[in-house]
Design a protein around this motif. Structure first.
Motif, mmCIF file in Angstrom:
data_model
loop_
_atom_site.group_PDB
_atom_site.id
_atom_site.type_symbol
_atom_site.label_atom_id
_atom_site.label_comp_id
_atom_site.label_asym_id
_atom_site.label_seq_id
_atom_site.Cartn_x
_atom_site.Cartn_y
_atom_site.Cartn_z
ATOM 1 N N LEU A 33 16.836 38.329 64.752
ATOM 2 C CA LEU A 33 17.780 36.962 64.831
ATOM 3 C C LEU A 33 17.449 36.795 63.142
ATOM 4 C CD1 LEU A 33 15.996 36.414 67.722
ATOM 5 C CD2 LEU A 33 18.374 36.844 67.783
ATOM 6 N N LEU A 41 9.704 28.564 63.146
ATOM 7 C CA LEU A 41 10.181 29.080 64.758
ATOM 8 C C LEU A 41 9.345 28.102 65.716
ATOM 9 C CD1 LEU A 41 12.050 30.469 65.922
ATOM 10 C CD2 LEU A 41 10.312 32.045 66.131
ATOM 11 N N VAL A 43 8.633 28.509 69.745
ATOM 12 C CA VAL A 43 8.681 28.411 71.046
ATOM 13 C C VAL A 43 7.865 28.032 72.655
ATOM 14 C CG1 VAL A 43 8.005 31.333 71.868
ATOM 15 C CG2 VAL A 43 8.737 30.942 69.169
ATOM 16 N N SER A 44 8.329 28.483 73.447
ATOM 17 C CA SER A 44 8.271 28.231 74.669
ATOM 18 C C SER A 44 8.152 29.317 75.392
ATOM 19 C CB SER A 44 8.457 26.474 74.880
ATOM 20 O OG SER A 44 7.902 26.147 75.969
ATOM 21 N N GLN B 23 0.705 29.801 62.803
ATOM 22 C CA GLN B 23 0.648 27.122 62.036
ATOM 23 C C GLN B 23 -0.072 26.864 63.344
ATOM 24 O OE1 GLN B 23 3.891 28.073 61.138
ATOM 25 N NE2 GLN B 23 2.394 29.767 59.487
ATOM 26 N N LEU B 24 0.453 27.248 64.649
ATOM 27 C CA LEU B 24 -0.329 27.195 66.047
ATOM 28 C C LEU B 24 0.477 27.640 67.580
ATOM 29 C CD1 LEU B 24 -0.921 23.566 67.700
ATOM 30 C CD2 LEU B 24 1.263 22.994 68.029
ATOM 31 N N LEU B 26 -1.862 28.602 71.571
ATOM 32 C CA LEU B 26 -1.814 28.004 72.750
ATOM 33 C C LEU B 26 -2.527 26.160 72.316
ATOM 34 C CD1 LEU B 26 -4.407 30.644 73.616
ATOM 35 C CD2 LEU B 26 -1.276 30.708 74.247
ATOM 36 N N CYS B 30 5.168 23.737 72.054
ATOM 37 C CA CYS B 30 5.744 25.055 71.198
ATOM 38 C C CYS B 30 4.733 25.727 70.570
ATOM 39 C CB CYS B 30 6.721 24.533 70.956
ATOM 40 S SG CYS B 30 7.842 24.395 71.775
ATOM 41 N N ALA B 31 4.404 27.201 70.781
ATOM 42 C CA ALA B 31 3.656 27.621 69.002
ATOM 43 C C ALA B 31 4.455 27.386 67.837
ATOM 44 C CB ALA B 31 3.641 28.726 68.962
ATOM 45 N N LEU B 32 4.100 27.274 66.579
ATOM 46 C CA LEU B 32 4.733 26.867 65.614
ATOM 47 C C LEU B 32 4.364 28.472 65.049
ATOM 48 C CD1 LEU B 32 4.108 23.005 64.716
ATOM 49 C CD2 LEU B 32 6.805 24.534 65.389
ATOM 50 N N LEU B 33 5.509 29.108 63.962
ATOM 51 C CA LEU B 33 5.390 29.820 63.355
ATOM 52 C C LEU B 33 6.419 29.980 62.338
ATOM 53 C CD1 LEU B 33 6.040 31.964 66.998
ATOM 54 C CD2 LEU B 33 3.712 31.284 66.044
ATOM 55 N N THR B 34 6.129 30.990 61.177
ATOM 56 C CA THR B 34 6.663 31.636 59.894
ATOM 57 C C THR B 34 7.162 32.898 60.308
ATOM 58 O OG1 THR B 34 5.953 29.576 59.582
ATOM 59 C CG2 THR B 34 6.471 31.093 57.166
ATOM 60 N N VAL B 35 8.952 33.072 60.050
ATOM 61 C CA VAL B 35 9.547 34.846 59.394
ATOM 62 C C VAL B 35 8.677 34.704 58.262
ATOM 63 C CG1 VAL B 35 11.102 36.152 60.136
ATOM 64 C CG2 VAL B 35 9.932 34.741 61.790
ATOM 65 N N LEU B 41 13.810 38.762 62.304
ATOM 66 C CA LEU B 41 12.685 38.525 63.814
ATOM 67 C C LEU B 41 13.620 39.584 64.436
ATOM 68 C CD1 LEU B 41 10.275 37.090 64.606
ATOM 69 C CD2 LEU B 41 12.318 35.229 65.778
ATOM 70 N N TRP B 84 3.873 38.705 67.727
ATOM 71 C CA TRP B 84 3.488 37.675 68.382
ATOM 72 C C TRP B 84 3.764 38.089 69.545
ATOM 73 C CZ3 TRP B 84 7.378 34.913 64.810
ATOM 74 C CH2 TRP B 84 6.333 34.722 63.927
ATOM 75 N N SER B 86 4.382 36.353 73.656
ATOM 76 C CA SER B 86 4.225 34.819 74.495
ATOM 77 C C SER B 86 4.058 35.948 76.422
ATOM 78 C CB SER B 86 5.527 34.542 74.890
ATOM 79 O OG SER B 86 5.920 33.911 73.638
ATOM 80 N N ILE B 134 0.452 33.909 71.523
ATOM 81 C CA ILE B 134 1.311 32.447 70.953
ATOM 82 C C ILE B 134 1.740 31.620 72.197
ATOM 83 C CG2 ILE B 134 1.279 33.236 69.435
ATOM 84 C CD1 ILE B 134 4.556 32.344 70.518
ATOM 85 N N GLN B 150 7.419 39.622 69.623
ATOM 86 C CA GLN B 150 8.283 39.404 68.256
ATOM 87 C C GLN B 150 7.831 40.130 67.546
ATOM 88 O OE1 GLN B 150 10.500 35.510 68.235
ATOM 89 N NE2 GLN B 150 8.483 34.245 69.639
#
Lengths: 352, 352
Positions: A33, A41, A43-44, B23-24, B26, B30-35, B41, B84, B86, B134, B150
């Motif tokens: 992706l 991104l 993610v939940s 970035q965020l 648990l 949502c978790a916040l992520l940067t690729v 991904l 990452w 989940s 995450i 991921q």
């Protein structure tokens, strides 16, 4: 599971158009992706379990809708746009027609028709949100479904639970309480004669998330959460994460005409709105400087029925406790703790 | 589930350092992520279920290790780097000490100690791979664990199952068969007196994925898969996706000294290597132009015991069937279909 590839081919493959950011979906070791430049991104993950979140006689289309919608709603809470979905499903073996009419096992309700109805509902909702199934796992086991949803949000613009500040205004995005009223009808058939009972049951099963509306809040709201457990429960998450308290004006809570008729008065409907769960409206806070702009969203939203209703304000912790707390106001008067507790722990007509 | 937040706080939060691309994690919707720019991904999902993938008396540390390692191995198959994780876990209520020594329920083995051992093992393995938890979900229900992993791969460089071409060489990344031998000991205690029985059991429970080695294959291998179901099963996925067939030289299969001793001969160990599952070695194909370079990887890999062993070649479909097929060779002679079937459907000493 045995026949996993056949199952995947039959129920999960070739059901959706390929998004341009999906280079590889189902059928390899991983999906591949691409996140667009300048976006984070989001993610939940959410799980629903037979016997815990739904019963064997529930409509599989309703189960799929609610499980996926609650996941979509988590993206809405951050102001994110849905993109990709992974699904892990554990399920019993299909009940088969038994030649000699022998008694079927306890899972005789679990058939290919069940899975088909579940998938049809899931893909319908996913397609409405341009959400592509990109992978997952299919195993034998007690019926359990886990969705992991991913979406995009412009970098730095996600709304979290931790940004509420003293003086911010407290808002919700739409009518609350319909889901609770519908649940009461389901649990107590004697209430099905009340006005709008069937409409409210439908609202319970098919509540809508606020994906579009939430995107118009980005840059304006200082914090946001979706109302899945009930307004007061979810608001408390914001308060704890932001380390503030809130004043909540019960008589400012928006409720539907149908809920008022069902409960017999607007006051009672507003009480129900405090704890009604699985509605997926948003609860959010807005700094004073953006209040006028947010209030205008009432009229300009491009999503049906979504408006910004101001229901209170962020305040300092009570002097005595110095802990995050919701102070309930009715007719501009603070309810004493006894009356507040009654309201926050559920309402009498639900318990009786 | 009731007490979900306490559980998350106790077992899942504050166990790992924060990756700079998270970035965020648990605790929010949502978790916040940067690729990172220039990377795709890679996403994979795997579920394990009590009674299907493991039993109640299994070591929770082993369960966590294998469930997560098989997920990590999916990233290795694509040449991706872990990032990452989940985790959705459905679990029964904890068995409690019962004051009057009343009989505990059927889930009396499921205790906080179980969860603690599971989590310790999971985080140890995750930390070894710089893999951060995450998000996830914690619910009541029959014990079921779903991981969604991921990772990153440089854009366009992922290895898929569909790239094998006529004339490509067929490789595996290390010894095969130890896991099968270990499983035989577990299932048949009479074999625990054989040489290296306990070593092989350990190999079964703690097989290692090829994350580092797989990254050195990027740009060289034309297709790749991890061996989780067994070499011949997994190779067939490559053949079907790539629409080719393969010649596989059984006597070229790499096996360990321990496996040879256990089975009594190298020939028998090589037979076991054909179908041994859950080993997480890689099966991959290499165009002729890269063969010399790949063969050198035998010596220069920075991961213990990982080498490239050439075990055959990609060939055209058999004239008669025109379908993807594995042709087994022994002593440079094609086995007849009768003997091949015996080898591909399992081996005699396992059935007896």
């Amino acid at each position: 599971m045995s026949g996993e590839f056949n199952l995947i081919d039959r129920y999960f493959s070739h059901r959706q158009e390929n998004r341009s950011d999906v280079q590889l979906a189902l059928g390899d070791d991983c999906a591949l992706l691409t996140v667009p430049t300048g976006y984070q991104l989001a993610v939940s993950t959410d799980t629903v379990v037979l016997g815990v979140h739904f019963l064997a006689d529930a409509n599989p289309a309703d189960i799929a809708y609610k499980a996926l919608m609650s996941n979509i709603s988590d993206l809405a809470a951050m102001g994110a746009t849905p993109a990709w979905l992974s699904m892990a499903i554990s399920m019993p073996k299909f009940a088969q027609e038994v030649e000699n009419n022998a008694t079927l096992g306890t899972d005789d309700w679990f058939t290919e028709n069940w899975l088909e109805a579940f998938c049809d509902s899931m893909f319908t909702l996913a397609n409405q949100h341009n959400l592509q199934l990109i992978g997952g796992d299919t195993t034998n086991g007690p019926l359990t479904i886990t969705f992991t949803i991913q979406g995009f949000v412009p970098s730095g613009q996600a709304m979290t639970r931790s940004g509420a500040k003293l003086g911010d205004w407290l808002y919700v995005s739409g009518n609350l309480g319909d889901s609770q009223a519908g649940l009461e009808v389901i649990l107590d058939p004697s209430k099905s004669n009340r006005p709008h009972a069937q409409y409210l049951v439908q609202q319970h099963f098919r509540a809508q998330s606020r994906i579009n509306f939430s995107q118009s809040l980005r840059g304006l709201a200082s914090s946001c959460i979706d109302i899945s457990d009930g307004l007061t429960s979810d608001l408390l998450h914001i308060l704890k994460r932001s380390n503030v308290s809130a004043r909540l004006n019960i008589d400012a809570l928006p409720v539907s005409i149908q809920s008022c008729d069902f409960y017999g008065s607007m006051a009672q409907a507003q009480q129900a709105a405090l704890t009604s769960g699985e509605e997926y409206e948003l609860c959010f806070t807005v700094p004073d400087q953006y209040k006028t702009e947010v209030d205008k969203l009432e009229a300009t939203s491009n999503e049906n029925f979504a408006k910004a209703y101001c229901i209170g304000r962020i305040i300092a912790h009570p002097e005595l406790t110095q802990q995050p707390e919701i102070q309930l106001y009715l007719d501009d008067k603070l309810l004493n703790s006894n009356n507040s507790s009654k309201l926050l722990t559920g309402f009498d007509h639900f318990k009786s």
